[in-house]
Scaffold this motif. Structure first.
Motif, mmCIF file in Angstrom:
data_model
loop_
_atom_site.group_PDB
_atom_site.id
_atom_site.type_symbol
_atom_site.label_atom_id
_atom_site.label_comp_id
_atom_site.label_asym_id
_atom_site.label_seq_id
_atom_site.Cartn_x
_atom_site.Cartn_y
_atom_site.Cartn_z
ATOM 1 N N GLY A 1 -6.118 8.288 13.790
ATOM 2 C CA GLY A 1 -5.725 7.282 12.809
ATOM 3 C C GLY A 1 -4.329 7.455 12.258
ATOM 4 N N ALA A 2 -3.552 8.404 12.820
ATOM 5 C CA ALA A 2 -2.167 8.585 12.361
ATOM 6 C C ALA A 2 -1.353 7.323 12.627
ATOM 7 N N ASP A 3 -0.488 6.966 11.689
ATOM 8 C CA ASP A 3 0.375 5.801 11.871
ATOM 9 C C ASP A 3 1.672 6.176 12.578
ATOM 10 N N HIS A 4 2.230 7.349 12.228
ATOM 11 C CA HIS A 4 3.441 7.830 12.884
ATOM 12 C C HIS A 4 3.338 9.341 13.046
ATOM 13 N N ILE A 43 6.162 0.634 7.031
ATOM 14 C CA ILE A 43 5.402 1.214 5.923
ATOM 15 C C ILE A 43 6.370 1.608 4.811
ATOM 16 N N PRO A 44 5.880 1.634 3.564
ATOM 17 C CA PRO A 44 6.762 2.039 2.465
ATOM 18 C C PRO A 44 7.051 3.527 2.506
ATOM 19 N N GLY A 83 0.824 -1.209 0.000
ATOM 20 C CA GLY A 83 0.000 0.000 0.000
ATOM 21 C C GLY A 83 0.845 1.239 0.000
ATOM 22 N N ASP A 84 0.213 2.426 -0.126
ATOM 23 C CA ASP A 84 0.907 3.698 -0.199
ATOM 24 C C ASP A 84 1.014 4.362 1.166
ATOM 25 N N ILE A 142 -4.467 4.099 3.512
ATOM 26 C CA ILE A 142 -3.176 4.727 3.221
ATOM 27 C C ILE A 142 -2.503 5.133 4.531
ATOM 28 N N LYS A 143 -1.240 4.785 4.688
ATOM 29 C CA LYS A 143 -0.500 5.100 5.904
ATOM 30 C C LYS A 143 -0.060 6.565 5.894
#
Length: 312
Positions: free
Chosen positions: A169-172, A191-192, A121-122, A146-147
């Motif tokens: 919902g933030a990933d980082h 994550i990419p 994923g993006d 989407i991350k």
């Protein structure tokens, strides 16, 4: 072992027609792992809960999937890119479309599909992530799978801000100073690297975000809160071939004034996210019109976390 997503699928040949009197579907299952380790010890066959079908979604049943060395390494935790845990293993396979949302026209039930890429994923990186726009980006990206990597300025109540953005919902969430540290490589284990950067600050913040873009990635600038120019290293152009774009919503509205159907479709999609509780307004403070001076002063303070709303 592949978790399929509608946006990475392409149509394949139709399988033979099946009987209309097929028995009810069995509960979907997948090979999941909740921690890294040797695959036989950590991978388990478990039932899955299928998400509600959205207007632009596709439900796919995987029919067959190979076990690749990269899949083994990801489960072991030694691959350069790792899925957030718990995770479904695998990156390749073939599946059958079971049902599609009402806005999907490129696929139909019965089509056979394969992942267009083996990626996870993006991702998007943005500064001023605590702004109204930043909070909306976090929530829309989360709803779209989407991350997000969210950059904020360091401040006395940083831990509370991080907690609030993660709840959205933030990933980082990282500070501008952290962008320059070697520890950033740990972020990209799960994550990419992003293909899109959203900039409304300028200055060093922008330059550091550029360093983390994928080759041929795009940075869109829609503001300049730091009142500093966007500085781009020559190497970013030559070796990464990055793209720089600008966005001004006033001009965008003029450019799309005649395309009412597209604008209405976009607004409808946002309203649906709001109705489902996936997109909420930023924190705000309601101020009577006669107290406008206090509202203006509050809006100009640094580290403002609440939008001032004048009640007329």
């Amino acid at each position: 072992m592949q978790r399929a997503a509608a946006r990475v699928l392409r149509r394949a040949r139709m399988p033979p027609a099946r009987s209309l009197s097929a028995p009810p579907r069995a509960p979907p299952r997948a090979l999941l792992y909740e921690r890294h380790g040797e695959p036989p010890a950590v991978v388990q066959l478990k039932d899955l809960e299928v998400a509600e079908l959205g207007d632009s979604d596709v439900h796919v049943k995987m029919l067959a999937a190979p076990i690749n060395p990269a899949d083994i390494n990801m489960i072991q935790g030694t691959y350069p890119i790792l899925s957030p845990l718990p995770a479904v293993g695998g990156s390749e396979g073939v599946g059958e479309v079971l049902e599609v949302g009402r806005c999907v026209t490129a696929l139909k039930p019965g089509d056979w599909v394969i992942p267009a890429s083996a990626g996870l994923g993006d991702s998007v990186i943005q500064n001023a992530a605590n702004s109204g726009v930043g909070q909306a980006v976090i929530q829309i990206a989360k709803a779209s799978g989407i991350k997000t990597i969210n950059v904020v300025r360091d401040r006395p109540d940083l831990s509370k801000l991080v907690e609030r953005l993660m709840a959205l919902g933030a990933d980082h969430v990282v500070t501008e100073e952290m962008l320059r540290k070697p520890e950033m490589k740990d972020v990209f284990k799960s994550i990419p690297k992003p293909r899109l950067a959203l900039n409304c600050v300028g200055g060093k913040s922008t330059t550091e975000m550029l360093r983390h873009l994928q080759p041929k990635g795009t940075m869109v600038t829609y503001g300049g809160m730091a009142k500093q120019p966007v500085m781009v290293p020559v190497s970013a152009f030559i070796f990464q071939d990055v793209r720089l774009r600008g966005f001004w919503v006033t001009q965008w509205r003029k450019d799309h004034a005649q395309d009412r159907e597209m604008v209405a479709s976009m607004m409808d999609a946002l309203c649906q996210l709001m109705r489902r509780g996936q997109l909420t307004a930023p924190a705000c403070t309601e101020v009577p019109l006669q107290d406008y001076k206090a509202a203006l002063e509050a809006a100009m303070k640094p580290f403002t976390s609440s939008k001032q709303i004048l009640l007329l």
